[in-house]
Design a protein around this motif. Sequence first.
Motif, PDB file in Angstrom:
ATOM      1  N   ASN A 127     -37.451 -10.122  -1.243  1.00 29.98           N
ATOM      2  CA  ASN A 127     -37.946 -10.930  -2.356  1.00 29.98           C
ATOM      3  C   ASN A 127     -39.223 -10.393  -3.001  1.00 29.98           C
ATOM      4  O   ASN A 127     -39.823 -11.065  -3.819  1.00 29.98           O
ATOM      5  CB  ASN A 127     -38.143 -12.393  -1.920  1.00 29.98           C
ATOM      6  CG  ASN A 127     -39.267 -12.553  -0.906  1.00 29.98           C
ATOM      7  OD1 ASN A 127     -39.752 -11.559  -0.359  1.00 29.98           O
ATOM      8  ND2 ASN A 127     -39.680 -13.773  -0.660  1.00 29.98           N
ATOM      9  N   LYS A 168     -37.120  -9.595   4.504  1.00 26.94           N
ATOM     10  CA  LYS A 168     -38.485  -9.645   3.953  1.00 26.94           C
ATOM     11  C   LYS A 168     -39.509  -9.757   5.075  1.00 26.94           C
ATOM     12  O   LYS A 168     -39.282 -10.502   6.038  1.00 26.94           O
ATOM     13  CB  LYS A 168     -38.614 -10.835   2.986  1.00 26.94           C
ATOM     14  CG  LYS A 168     -38.363 -12.187   3.622  1.00 26.94           C
ATOM     15  CD  LYS A 168     -38.253 -13.290   2.584  1.00 26.94           C
ATOM     16  CE  LYS A 168     -38.181 -14.648   3.269  1.00 26.94           C
ATOM     17  NZ  LYS A 168     -37.675 -15.713   2.393  1.00 26.94           N
ATOM     18  N   MET A 217     -29.150 -20.896   4.597  1.00 26.13           N
ATOM     19  CA  MET A 217     -30.160 -20.082   5.266  1.00 26.13           C
ATOM     20  C   MET A 217     -30.091 -20.392   6.762  1.00 26.13           C
ATOM     21  O   MET A 217     -29.217 -21.123   7.209  1.00 26.13           O
ATOM     22  CB  MET A 217     -31.548 -20.399   4.702  1.00 26.13           C
ATOM     23  CG  MET A 217     -31.569 -20.321   3.196  1.00 26.13           C
ATOM     24  SD  MET A 217     -32.989 -21.031   2.334  1.00 26.13           S
ATOM     25  CE  MET A 217     -34.388 -20.524   3.285  1.00 26.13           C
ATOM     26  N   SER A 218     -31.050 -19.870   7.511  1.00 27.45           N
ATOM     27  CA  SER A 218     -30.969 -20.017   8.972  1.00 27.45           C
ATOM     28  C   SER A 218     -30.763 -21.471   9.413  1.00 27.45           C
ATOM     29  O   SER A 218     -29.957 -21.744  10.290  1.00 27.45           O
ATOM     30  CB  SER A 218     -32.243 -19.470   9.625  1.00 27.45           C
ATOM     31  OG  SER A 218     -32.254 -18.064   9.483  1.00 27.45           O
ATOM     32  N   ILE A 271     -31.667 -11.227   5.603  1.00 26.56           N
ATOM     33  CA  ILE A 271     -32.896 -11.328   4.815  1.00 26.56           C
ATOM     34  C   ILE A 271     -34.042 -10.708   5.617  1.00 26.56           C
ATOM     35  O   ILE A 271     -34.512 -11.269   6.607  1.00 26.56           O
ATOM     36  CB  ILE A 271     -33.199 -12.798   4.445  1.00 26.56           C
ATOM     37  CG1 ILE A 271     -32.020 -13.407   3.670  1.00 26.56           C
ATOM     38  CG2 ILE A 271     -34.496 -12.861   3.627  1.00 26.56           C
ATOM     39  CD1 ILE A 271     -31.625 -12.695   2.385  1.00 26.56           C
ATOM     40  N   ARG A 311     -40.973 -15.227  10.894  1.00 29.17           N
ATOM     41  CA  ARG A 311     -41.829 -14.338  10.094  1.00 29.17           C
ATOM     42  C   ARG A 311     -43.294 -14.711  10.285  1.00 29.17           C
ATOM     43  O   ARG A 311     -43.618 -15.847  10.446  1.00 29.17           O
ATOM     44  CB  ARG A 311     -41.456 -14.442   8.606  1.00 29.17           C
ATOM     45  CG  ARG A 311     -40.167 -13.725   8.278  1.00 29.17           C
ATOM     46  CD  ARG A 311     -39.858 -13.827   6.795  1.00 29.17           C
ATOM     47  NE  ARG A 311     -39.578 -15.200   6.398  1.00 29.17           N
ATOM     48  CZ  ARG A 311     -38.378 -15.798   6.458  1.00 29.17           C
ATOM     49  NH1 ARG A 311     -37.342 -15.127   6.904  1.00 29.17           N
ATOM     50  NH2 ARG A 311     -38.239 -17.037   6.085  1.00 29.17           N
TER      51      ARG A 311
END
Length: 220
Positions: free
Chosen positions: A47, A26, A195-196, A24, A220
């Motif tokens: 996304n 993003k 997810m993570s 992912i 992020r």
Amino acid sequence: MGQILETISRLNNSLPKNVSFVAISKTKAENAIMEAYNAGVRMFGENKVQELGLKYENLPKDIQWHFIGHLQTNKVKYIASYISLIHSVDSLKLLVAIDKEAKKCGRVIDCLLQFHVAQEETKWGLTLQEAIQIVESDEYKKMNNVRIVGVMGMASFTNDENQIRAEFAEIKQNFDLLKIKYFQFAEFKHISMGMSHDYEIAVEQGSTLLRIGTTIFGNR
Ligand SMILES: *Cc1c(COP(=O)(O)O)cnc(C)c1O
């Protein structure tokens, strides 16, 4: 060895053979994506339609781009020509739009039905009943340019592992039910969950496709 390469090797070595992951990417820069690409990753998830479009333009064409966020019907046209899997089908209206835009491109677009199983109100997704309404609708039966190949979902953001486990189990249960009743073909095989922070529980509960961002690329 770089951090990204190291994480990807660790994932490749530790995940069961039938489980893969989408990186992912993003908000992440193209050079970070290329580091993962050079480590062998080909599936990337985004996304935001606009950000995805820029990355699609600039990065290697053998990348399989996955869309993972809530998708507005009026934006489907911007990704229809190249998107490889849409994880986030959460309404019949969206599926209608995907079918229409895919047809214009002469493509069949693979999609997952997104389920809402978390406690947070903000997470998008269908109930099992709503998913059944979609697949039993006349509109869906007439579609030739979408192919539903599995399910997706997110667990609550909590430290309670038992709750996460139960929510993933519900997604798996929905998959099994839909498979038996409506999708008895080999391509209906994806269970996108994990997810993570929760992918190990997701794997234990039958995930086939993890969506991992932070673990690979950092915060992020
Ligand atoms: C951002 C995002 C992910 C990845 O989350 P990480 O915690 O960074 O691994 C997975 N799925 C969806 C739907 C996301 O929006």
